[in-house]
Design an enzyme around this catalytic site. Structure first.
Site, PDB file in Angstrom:
ATOM      1  N   ASN A 156       5.443   3.422   1.387  1.00  9.72           N
ATOM      2  CA  ASN A 156       6.395   4.009   0.446  1.00  9.72           C
ATOM      3  C   ASN A 156       6.145   5.518   0.448  1.00  9.72           C
ATOM      4  OD1 ASN A 156       7.884   4.884  -1.721  1.00  9.72           O
ATOM      5  ND2 ASN A 156       6.658   3.816  -3.280  1.00  9.72           N
ATOM      6  N   TRP A 157       6.994   6.233   1.163  1.00 10.11           N
ATOM      7  CA  TRP A 157       6.772   7.687   1.298  1.00 10.11           C
ATOM      8  C   TRP A 157       7.078   8.439   0.016  1.00 10.11           C
ATOM      9  CZ3 TRP A 157       9.088   9.468   6.714  1.00 10.11           C
ATOM     10  CH2 TRP A 157       8.436   8.759   7.733  1.00 10.11           C
ATOM     11  N   LYS A 158       7.752   7.794  -0.909  1.00 10.16           N
ATOM     12  CA  LYS A 158       8.194   8.462  -2.146  1.00 10.16           C
ATOM     13  C   LYS A 158       9.000   9.719  -1.771  1.00 10.16           C
ATOM     14  CE  LYS A 158       4.366   6.328  -4.473  1.00 10.16           C
ATOM     15  NZ  LYS A 158       3.420   6.301  -5.568  1.00 10.16           N
ATOM     16  N   HIS A 171      10.116  -0.129  -8.690  1.00 15.39           N
ATOM     17  CA  HIS A 171       8.857   0.614  -8.604  1.00 15.39           C
ATOM     18  C   HIS A 171       8.522   1.204  -9.974  1.00 15.39           C
ATOM     19  CE1 HIS A 171       5.878   3.629  -7.605  1.00 15.39           C
ATOM     20  NE2 HIS A 171       5.625   2.898  -6.537  1.00 15.39           N
ATOM     21  N   GLU A 196       7.434   3.949 -10.895  1.00 11.80           N
ATOM     22  CA  GLU A 196       7.913   5.322 -11.144  1.00 11.80           C
ATOM     23  C   GLU A 196       9.379   5.299 -11.580  1.00 11.80           C
ATOM     24  OE1 GLU A 196       6.656   6.963  -7.391  1.00 11.80           O
ATOM     25  OE2 GLU A 196       4.575   6.757  -8.041  1.00 11.80           O
ATOM     26  N   GLU A 249       1.720  -4.054  -8.325  1.00 11.92           N
ATOM     27  CA  GLU A 249       1.201  -2.691  -8.343  1.00 11.92           C
ATOM     28  C   GLU A 249       0.779  -2.316  -9.764  1.00 11.92           C
ATOM     29  OE1 GLU A 249       2.793  -0.286  -4.779  1.00 11.92           O
ATOM     30  OE2 GLU A 249       4.183  -0.025  -6.432  1.00 11.92           O
ATOM     31  N   GLY A 270      -1.648   6.064  -7.175  1.00 15.53           N
ATOM     32  CA  GLY A 270      -1.864   7.490  -6.986  1.00 15.53           C
ATOM     33  C   GLY A 270      -3.066   8.039  -7.755  1.00 15.53           C
ATOM     34  N   SER A 310      -3.367   2.789  -4.563  1.00 18.04           N
ATOM     35  CA  SER A 310      -4.533   3.449  -3.958  1.00 18.04           C
ATOM     36  C   SER A 310      -5.178   2.630  -2.830  1.00 18.04           C
ATOM     37  CB  SER A 310      -5.568   3.807  -5.025  1.00 18.04           C
ATOM     38  OG  SER A 310      -5.014   4.743  -5.943  1.00 18.04           O
ATOM     39  N   GLY A 365       1.357   4.004  -0.780  1.00 16.15           N
ATOM     40  CA  GLY A 365       1.967   5.289  -1.099  1.00 16.15           C
ATOM     41  C   GLY A 365       1.299   6.409  -0.316  1.00 16.15           C
ATOM     42  N   GLY A 366       0.399   7.134  -0.978  1.00 14.36           N
ATOM     43  CA  GLY A 366      -0.229   8.321  -0.387  1.00 14.36           C
ATOM     44  C   GLY A 366      -0.736   8.118   1.038  1.00 14.36           C
TER      45      GLY A 366
END
Ligand code: PGA
Length: 250
Positions: free
Chosen positions: A9-11, A95, A97, A167, A173, A212, A233-234
């Protein structure tokens, strides 16, 4: 056997140049990750160029969101049929966010899940509790509520063409990963919830862990009985790190 899926997930990250580097790096290592299924979810504007770069690699791609309506006067939205036009496989829905920053309710998430299905796209349904909810002892209650919204709108069989991602919001993150045992406990709960309605669907549905995940902790997580991969993600923005996670799934 459920095939492990590792989805990036590149966001809201990337650029034309950075994407070329990232995909070039991924392509160089995709042959060495065994049987793991790989998918990337870039921002909308880069989807078609990333799809072209991935052509022939076996890696899938998905969106990070999807509109509920099919077309029409919905400024700024992108529909499932548009995504389908380009060969989209997955759409992330719900998600945390989007739930927290854009006010997406369980009902809206369920409608987006349905919209993905209508377009022949597999939703990756994100569920998970906040730190406050975990500390308040209501993790399973929250996850059950998020899941029930989808099951009551679309039915349990819809999970045959969907993926669930657990999640925990406190792990996203933050560098604080759930331990394998912590995650497994919730994954097993989710699978048992699905099994109440269909044992067969429960056996087949993939439940990813997200929050994470790194090369260093992926193997411990993916070794758990009910963890079938990760939503990353990251670490999905670094080709070498993402490939390490993919390898941990094989
Ligand atoms: P993270 O994000 O890996 O950066 O924690 C996961 C996610 O939000 O899907």
């Amino acid at each position: 056997m459920r095939r492990v899926l590792v989805a990036g997930n590149w966001k809201m990250n990337g650029s034309k140049a950075a994407n070329v580097d990232l995909i070039t790096g991924l392509k160089a290592g995709l042959g060495d990750i065994g049987d793991t299924e790989v998918a990337v979810c870039p921002p909308f504007i880069y989807l078609s160029s990333v799809a072209e770069m991935l052509d022939g690699t076996g890696a899938a791609w998905g969106s990070q969101n999807i509109a509920v309506p099919e077309s029409g006067a919905y400024t700024g939205e992108t529909s499932g049929s548009m995504l389908n036009d380009f060969g989209c496989t997955y759409a992330i829905v719900g998600h945390s966010e989007r739930r927290a920053l854009y006010g997406e309710t369980d009902q809206l998430v369920a409608e987006k899940y349905a919209a993905a299905h209508r377009a022949g796209i597999q939703p990756i349904l994100c569920v998970g509790e906040t730190l406050e909810e975990r500390e308040g002892g209501i993790t399973t209650e929250v996850v059950a509520r998020q899941l029930d919204a989808v099951l009551s709108l679309e039915g349990v069989e819809s999970l045959n063409e969907a993926v669930i991602a657990y999640e925990p919001v406190w792990a996203i993150g933050t560098g604080k990963t759930a331990t394998g045992d912590q995650a497994q406990e919730v994954h097993a709960f989710i699978r048992s919830k699905v099994a109440e309605q269909s044992a067969d669907v429960a056996k087949g549905v993939r439940i990813l862990y997200g929050g994470s995940v790194k090369g260093a902790n992926a193997a411990e997580l993916f070794a758990m009985e009910d963890i079938d991969g990760g939503l990353i993600g990251g670490a999905s923005l670094d080709a070498a790190e993402f490939l390490k996670i993919c390898s941990a799934g094989s």
